[in-house]
Design a protein around this motif. Structure first.
Motif, PDB file in Angstrom:
ATOM      1  N   ARG A   1     -64.444 -40.485   0.933  1.00 13.52           N
ATOM      2  CA  ARG A   1     -63.769 -41.771   0.529  1.00 13.52           C
ATOM      3  C   ARG A   1     -64.527 -43.102   0.489  1.00 13.52           C
ATOM      4  N   ASP A   2     -65.555 -43.302   1.694  1.00 12.22           N
ATOM      5  CA  ASP A   2     -66.456 -44.442   1.317  1.00 12.22           C
ATOM      6  C   ASP A   2     -67.519 -44.238   0.327  1.00 12.22           C
ATOM      7  N   MET A   3     -67.974 -43.010   0.063  1.00 13.66           N
ATOM      8  CA  MET A   3     -69.043 -42.815  -0.956  1.00 13.66           C
ATOM      9  C   MET A   3     -68.363 -42.860  -2.123  1.00 13.66           C
ATOM     10  N   ALA A   4     -66.864 -42.548  -2.505  1.00 11.29           N
ATOM     11  CA  ALA A   4     -66.370 -42.798  -3.859  1.00 11.29           C
ATOM     12  C   ALA A   4     -66.445 -44.173  -3.923  1.00 11.29           C
ATOM     13  N   ARG A   5     -65.519 -45.017  -3.137  1.00 13.00           N
ATOM     14  CA  ARG A   5     -65.401 -46.415  -3.185  1.00 13.00           C
ATOM     15  C   ARG A   5     -66.747 -46.911  -3.719  1.00 13.00           C
ATOM     16  N   GLY A   6     -67.635 -46.772  -2.891  1.00 14.08           N
ATOM     17  CA  GLY A   6     -69.182 -47.252  -3.242  1.00 14.08           C
ATOM     18  C   GLY A   6     -69.463 -47.077  -4.854  1.00 14.08           C
ATOM     19  N   LEU A   7     -69.143 -46.000  -5.407  1.00 18.44           N
ATOM     20  CA  LEU A   7     -69.495 -45.521  -6.806  1.00 18.44           C
ATOM     21  C   LEU A   7     -68.480 -45.945  -7.629  1.00 18.44           C
ATOM     22  N   GLY A   8     -67.270 -46.584  -7.122  1.00 19.34           N
ATOM     23  CA  GLY A   8     -66.297 -46.943  -8.163  1.00 19.34           C
ATOM     24  C   GLY A   8     -65.360 -45.970  -8.655  1.00 19.34           C
ATOM     25  N   MET A   9     -65.102 -45.011  -7.818  1.00 15.06           N
ATOM     26  CA  MET A   9     -64.340 -43.820  -8.080  1.00 15.06           C
ATOM     27  C   MET A   9     -63.133 -43.790  -7.136  1.00 15.06           C
ATOM     28  N   SER A  10     -61.843 -43.159  -7.474  1.00  8.03           N
ATOM     29  CA  SER A  10     -60.794 -43.162  -6.633  1.00  8.03           C
ATOM     30  C   SER A  10     -60.721 -41.734  -6.120  1.00  8.03           C
ATOM     31  N   VAL A  11     -59.801 -41.440  -5.146  1.00  5.42           N
ATOM     32  CA  VAL A  11     -59.908 -40.112  -4.376  1.00  5.42           C
ATOM     33  C   VAL A  11     -58.430 -39.786  -4.360  1.00  5.42           C
ATOM     34  N   THR A  12     -58.506 -38.485  -4.498  1.00  3.80           N
ATOM     35  CA  THR A  12     -57.012 -37.703  -4.467  1.00  3.80           C
ATOM     36  C   THR A  12     -57.373 -36.661  -3.730  1.00  3.80           C
ATOM     37  N   ALA A  13     -56.167 -36.635  -2.600  1.00  6.24           N
ATOM     38  CA  ALA A  13     -56.339 -35.269  -1.602  1.00  6.24           C
ATOM     39  C   ALA A  13     -55.505 -34.358  -2.059  1.00  6.24           C
ATOM     40  N   GLU A  14     -55.675 -33.144  -2.232  1.00  2.00           N
ATOM     41  CA  GLU A  14     -54.723 -32.072  -2.596  1.00  2.00           C
ATOM     42  C   GLU A  14     -54.443 -31.513  -1.423  1.00  2.00           C
ATOM     43  N   GLY A  15     -53.352 -30.524  -1.604  1.00  2.00           N
ATOM     44  CA  GLY A  15     -52.988 -29.452  -0.535  1.00  2.00           C
ATOM     45  C   GLY A  15     -52.223 -30.125   0.455  1.00  2.00           C
ATOM     46  N   VAL A  16     -51.693 -31.242   0.369  1.00  2.00           N
ATOM     47  CA  VAL A  16     -51.044 -32.077   1.464  1.00  2.00           C
ATOM     48  C   VAL A  16     -49.777 -31.269   1.928  1.00  2.00           C
ATOM     49  N   GLU A  17     -49.526 -30.881   3.042  1.00  2.00           N
ATOM     50  CA  GLU A  17     -48.320 -30.282   3.345  1.00  2.00           C
ATOM     51  C   GLU A  17     -47.607 -30.642   4.466  1.00  2.00           C
ATOM     52  N   THR A  18     -48.167 -31.736   5.450  1.00  2.00           N
ATOM     53  CA  THR A  18     -47.451 -32.298   6.539  1.00  2.00           C
ATOM     54  C   THR A  18     -47.571 -33.642   6.675  1.00  2.00           C
ATOM     55  N   CYS A  19     -46.928 -34.366   7.325  1.00  2.00           N
ATOM     56  CA  CYS A  19     -46.616 -35.822   7.190  1.00  2.00           C
ATOM     57  C   CYS A  19     -47.865 -36.231   7.969  1.00  2.00           C
ATOM     58  N   GLU A  20     -48.547 -35.602   9.008  1.00  2.00           N
ATOM     59  CA  GLU A  20     -49.407 -35.726   9.677  1.00  2.00           C
ATOM     60  C   GLU A  20     -50.799 -35.947   8.979  1.00  2.00           C
ATOM     61  N   GLN A  21     -50.858 -34.777   8.050  1.00  2.00           N
ATOM     62  CA  GLN A  21     -51.946 -35.031   6.953  1.00  2.00           C
ATOM     63  C   GLN A  21     -52.087 -36.218   6.218  1.00  2.00           C
ATOM     64  N   ALA A  22     -50.610 -36.293   5.512  1.00  2.00           N
ATOM     65  CA  ALA A  22     -50.681 -37.782   4.781  1.00  2.00           C
ATOM     66  C   ALA A  22     -51.085 -38.847   5.447  1.00  2.00           C
ATOM     67  N   ASP A  23     -50.619 -39.210   6.693  1.00  2.00           N
ATOM     68  CA  ASP A  23     -50.828 -40.185   7.515  1.00  2.00           C
ATOM     69  C   ASP A  23     -52.439 -40.355   7.740  1.00  2.00           C
ATOM     70  N   ARG A  24     -52.999 -39.222   8.014  1.00  2.00           N
ATOM     71  CA  ARG A  24     -54.550 -39.402   8.185  1.00  2.00           C
ATOM     72  C   ARG A  24     -55.261 -39.546   7.025  1.00  2.00           C
ATOM     73  N   LEU A  25     -54.819 -39.189   5.626  1.00  2.00           N
ATOM     74  CA  LEU A  25     -55.348 -39.391   4.675  1.00  2.00           C
ATOM     75  C   LEU A  25     -55.187 -40.827   4.087  1.00  2.00           C
ATOM     76  N   ARG A  26     -53.946 -41.276   4.495  1.00  2.00           N
ATOM     77  CA  ARG A  26     -53.654 -42.724   3.888  1.00  2.00           C
ATOM     78  C   ARG A  26     -54.479 -43.760   4.867  1.00  2.00           C
ATOM     79  N   GLN A  27     -54.509 -43.283   6.160  1.00  2.00           N
ATOM     80  CA  GLN A  27     -55.565 -44.136   6.916  1.00  2.00           C
ATOM     81  C   GLN A  27     -56.959 -44.319   6.447  1.00  2.00           C
ATOM     82  N   SER A  28     -57.362 -43.041   5.930  1.00  2.00           N
ATOM     83  CA  SER A  28     -58.811 -43.051   5.459  1.00  2.00           C
ATOM     84  C   SER A  28     -59.269 -43.709   4.024  1.00  2.00           C
ATOM     85  N   GLY A  29     -57.863 -44.073   3.559  1.00  2.00           N
ATOM     86  CA  GLY A  29     -58.229 -44.988   2.317  1.00  2.00           C
ATOM     87  C   GLY A  29     -57.729 -44.163   0.948  1.00  2.00           C
ATOM     88  N   CYS A  30     -57.424 -42.779   1.096  1.00  2.00           N
ATOM     89  CA  CYS A  30     -57.073 -42.036  -0.063  1.00  2.00           C
ATOM     90  C   CYS A  30     -56.085 -42.560  -0.961  1.00  2.00           C
TER      91      CYS A  30
END
Length: 468
Positions: A405-434
């Motif tokens: 996420r940090d690298m993509a942001r520095g290069l002007g790219m957005s990030v999508t996380a695939e394979g999200v199956e649980t709320c805990e995964q979604a929360d972690r990804l949201r916190q990381s900035g995806c």
């Protein structure tokens, strides 16, 4: 070489005077006849025996009761890429060079033939045991893997080999070649650049594949191919920002066939080109009906990507559907960049010049993703599901996701996380900035008519969605 014809001459009183003859040089005609006869049994490009001559010789050897016969079926790996990049004259030059190298490999009693395209066959009648044939196959692979100088460039191809023995794998030329082809199919399926010996179950698998190819040829015309869509959900609002188009095949007898089963067949048979064009057009046609802020994402096969007409195919799909180019996103994997990087980047730039977004899929699973990010400014990277699955429990996955996420942001790219199956995964990804999340937690792939345009981020509803 000439012919002489004549007739007797007589005077007015009937007295014989002699003969008048005509001599004609028929050398060119005889040479032409010999050339025609030669070409009937040899390949015009490489001067190697063709299928007819090879099979005749193999049948004769089998009728003589030769007990040590091995047939090696060869298929070049990467030949189409050479043709696509350098043109057919360069491809022809490569085939001639391959034939020359094969002549240097085989022994005096062996025969080489070209069956057409990049298919070659060798009859090994001098081997002592199976190990000797294995040594020959390895020698061929090494020999053909060395670079060729074509059109001023060093070109590298590989070769896959299938091997069959007489009489155990076939008592006629056609049966023996069929067995070798079945082993070749297995070799290519196991990663290419290798060889395999024939086993009886290979023939069954080859027949199943051939039936699948025939069914796939008519699947598009019969309307058996359909698109399902899986949404991308905004990690901040829960709104659907776009959908990924996923191909499905509803076979009339076999039911729903997994893309993992038929996409490789489509790629190997070349059917991925017309099928891929249909997917682009159908996805664009459907996306026109969606809210204007939503985009559609289409996966591009490496085989489809190597087709020079891909940018034109994309433009045609957009034009026919009347879809803005900014609402189309093309997803590629690192596989399309392996090999001829410059040609691949040129194609990506042509697509980007149309105004189409380009995403790098399955990010983090390859060995050189960072160099590709530096070479080409992708609009988006998709974090592979393998990093998402154990995200809440594995510290290393958390570090990797945050770094991406940090690298993509520095290069002007957005990030999508695939394979999200649980709320805990979604929360972690949201916190990381995806920015976007995709997975069964929100929606399985479904027909366009069943799509929703917003998903609640509340854990309770999310769990219910997954359970449903």
């Amino acid at each position: 070489m000439g012919t002489l014809s004549g007739r007797p001459l007589y005077d007015g009183q009937g007295a014989f005077l002699g003969y008048r003859g005509v001599c004609a040089d028929i050398t060119p005609a005889k040479q032409a006849e010999a050339r025609i006869a030669y070409l009937a049994h040899h390949d015009a490009l490489t001067e190697l025996p063709n299928r007819t001559l090879f099979c005749d010789g193999l049948d004769q050897a089998l009728r003589r009761g030769a007990v040590r016969l091995a047939v090696l079926s060869l298929d070049l790996d990467g030949f189409k890429g050479v043709n696509d990049r350098y043109g057919h004259p360069a491809g022809d030059a490569l085939l001639v060079a391959v034939a020359q190298r094969l002549r240097s490999v085989v022994e005096g009693g062996d025969q080489i033939a070209r069956f057409g395209g990049d298919e070659f066959v060798i009859l090994d009648a001098t081997y002592t045991d199976q190990a000797a044939v294995e040594v020959l196959a390895q020698h061929i692979i090494r020999t053909l893997s060395a670079p060729f100088s074509i059109a001023g460039d060093d070109v590298t191809v590989g070769v896959s080999i299938g091997i069959a023995f007489a009489p155990t794998d076939g008592e006629t030329a056609s049966a023996l070649i069929k067995s070798a082809d079945a082993a070749l199919y297995r070799a290519k399926g196991d990663g290419r650049g290798t060889f395999r010996f024939f086993a009886p179950e290979m023939d069954r698998r080859l027949q199943e594949r051939q039936r699948l190819v025939q069914d796939l040829r008519s699947a598009l015309a019969r309307g058996e191919l359909v698109l399902h869509y899986q949404p991308y959900v905004s990690a901040e609002t829960g709104a659907v920002s776009g959908c990924e188009a996923l191909l499905r095949w509803q076979h009339p007898e076999r039911g729903m066939i997994s893309p993992a089963d038929f996409i490789p067949v489509a790629e190997q048979s070349g059917l991925i080109i017309p099928i891929g064009a249909w997917v682009l057009e159908e996805a664009c046609r459907e996306a026109v009906r969606w809210p204007a802020e939503q985009r559609v994402s289409v996966n591009i096969s490496p085989v489809q990507f190597r087709n020079r007409e891909l940018p034109r195919t994309i433009l045609t799909a957009l034009t026919r559907a009347g879809l803005s180019s900014s609402r189309l996103e093309i997803e590629v994997t690192e596989t399309v960049l392996i090999g001829d990087v410059e040609a691949a980047l040129d194609t990506l730039r042509q697509i980007r010049a149309l105004g189409v977004r380009v995403a790098l899929d399955d990010f983090g699973t390859g060995y050189s993703s960072l160099s590709y990010l530096r070479s080409f400014p992708f609009d988006k990277v998709k974090i592979d599901r393998s990093f998402v699955q154990e995200l809440p429990t594995r510290r290393d996955n958390q570090v990797i996701v945050q770094a991406i996420r940090d690298m993509a942001r520095g290069l002007g790219m957005s990030v999508t996380a695939e394979g999200v199956e649980t709320c805990e995964q979604a929360d972690r990804l949201r916190q990381s900035g995806c920015e976007e999340l995709q997975g069964y937690l929100y929606s399985r792939p479904k027909p366009a008519g069943d799509l929703e345009f917003r998903y609640s981020l509340a854990p309770k509803l999310a769990v219910q969605t997954r359970a449903g």
